[in-house]
Design an enzyme around this catalytic site. Sequence first.
Site, mmCIF file in Angstrom:
data_model
loop_
_atom_site.group_PDB
_atom_site.id
_atom_site.type_symbol
_atom_site.label_atom_id
_atom_site.label_comp_id
_atom_site.label_asym_id
_atom_site.label_seq_id
_atom_site.Cartn_x
_atom_site.Cartn_y
_atom_site.Cartn_z
ATOM 1 N N ASN A 63 31.076 -27.384 -17.695
ATOM 2 C CA ASN A 63 30.935 -25.926 -17.505
ATOM 3 C C ASN A 63 31.124 -25.640 -16.285
ATOM 4 O O ASN A 63 32.006 -24.742 -16.171
ATOM 5 C CB ASN A 63 29.532 -25.146 -18.139
ATOM 6 N N ASP A 99 24.226 -21.893 -22.974
ATOM 7 C CA ASP A 99 25.080 -20.946 -21.966
ATOM 8 C C ASP A 99 26.281 -22.012 -21.601
ATOM 9 O O ASP A 99 26.072 -22.653 -20.601
ATOM 10 C CB ASP A 99 24.403 -20.608 -20.919
ATOM 11 N N HIS A 100 27.309 -22.044 -22.320
ATOM 12 C CA HIS A 100 28.618 -23.051 -22.000
ATOM 13 C C HIS A 100 29.908 -21.933 -21.738
ATOM 14 O O HIS A 100 30.139 -21.198 -22.425
ATOM 15 C CB HIS A 100 28.727 -23.859 -23.141
ATOM 16 N N GLY A 117 22.764 -27.828 -14.384
ATOM 17 C CA GLY A 117 24.309 -27.738 -15.045
ATOM 18 C C GLY A 117 25.045 -29.065 -15.234
ATOM 19 O O GLY A 117 24.423 -30.225 -15.269
ATOM 20 N N GLU A 118 26.180 -28.886 -16.100
ATOM 21 C CA GLU A 118 27.123 -30.056 -16.509
ATOM 22 C C GLU A 118 28.364 -29.727 -15.895
ATOM 23 O O GLU A 118 28.863 -28.558 -15.855
ATOM 24 C CB GLU A 118 26.996 -30.258 -17.877
ATOM 25 N N GLY A 155 14.139 -36.070 -15.137
ATOM 26 C CA GLY A 155 13.469 -37.219 -14.455
ATOM 27 C C GLY A 155 12.581 -36.963 -13.323
ATOM 28 O O GLY A 155 12.197 -35.710 -13.139
#
Length: 324
Positions: free
Chosen positions: A110, A37-38, A106-107, A174
């Site tokens: 985007n 999903d981008h 998220g990133e 992590g």
Amino acid sequence: MVEFGYTLMCEQAGPEALVRDAARAERSGFAFEVISDHFTPWLTEQGHSPNAWSVLGAVSQVTERVPLMTYVTCPTMRYHPAVIAQQAATMGLLTGGRFWLGLGAGENLNEHVVGRGWPPANVRHEMLSEAVDVIAALFTGEYVNYVGEHFRVDSAKLWDVPQAPPPIGIAVSGVQSATLAAENADFLVAVEPVGDLIDQFDRESGKPAAPKVGQLPISFDHDEGAAVTRAHEQFRWFGNGWKVNAELPGPAGFAGASQFVREEDVSESIPCGDDVDAVLDAVRPYAEAGFTHLAFVQIGGDHQDGFLDWSEKTLLPALQDAFG
């Protein structure tokens, strides 16, 4: 036992091709399908990024058997969690209960497009935790009022909800995100075969039987050199690691961060060509780490037909023999 799935990678194909490939992947024998999903591709060379939820709606109507899953969607900035809850509930109905909701923090790539800046990781995890609370509450079909540090929901109700809500998975990279998943998720999502994170999730969640869903890129081609070149062109960013990949703001940043990555560097980390044993070797660490599901990404939007044909005839039978 590991189940093997197929990735609908929105960054490398348009919506029509993704829907066609989804139907073909089910016929080829894959056990489940996931979709990215981008808003933006990682690299300009990939060249696509249609809306994943629109594609999912169409895919739900051309598939009958396979579970469908977001891998993953961010319910905090580009989408409000109430919107994600409505979309996921609708997908649950359209698929007859085949939809799994994979979520992540998220990133920047985007989420920056809505102009809200990009918060640090600990704040993103706080936002994700609140978002899951909102989504789970709305899945009940009751009116929801919610006031948190990051989100507010005023008298919201989903009018169309499936009898059983979609299971919620959270992506981990992590210790902090693994704890978040253990506290909030029905299953775990990860892109690296790190057994310690799975052990932590099992221990802290008390759900050792919960699914663990991974993802593995490969570049199939009968011409190994062409496979390596394509993988380098479109996936050289992959080796940056997720702590870096979450922070870069656009394709130019990923191009710059990966400018010194060589073809041989990519071929050492991604199976390239048509050597089934190389794929089995790449899968083995995921199986040993405790993953129950692994979705393949075939690199190259225009190279899906050959991969799916090879998967049906060669790859999937070999995987079944080795890990079934």
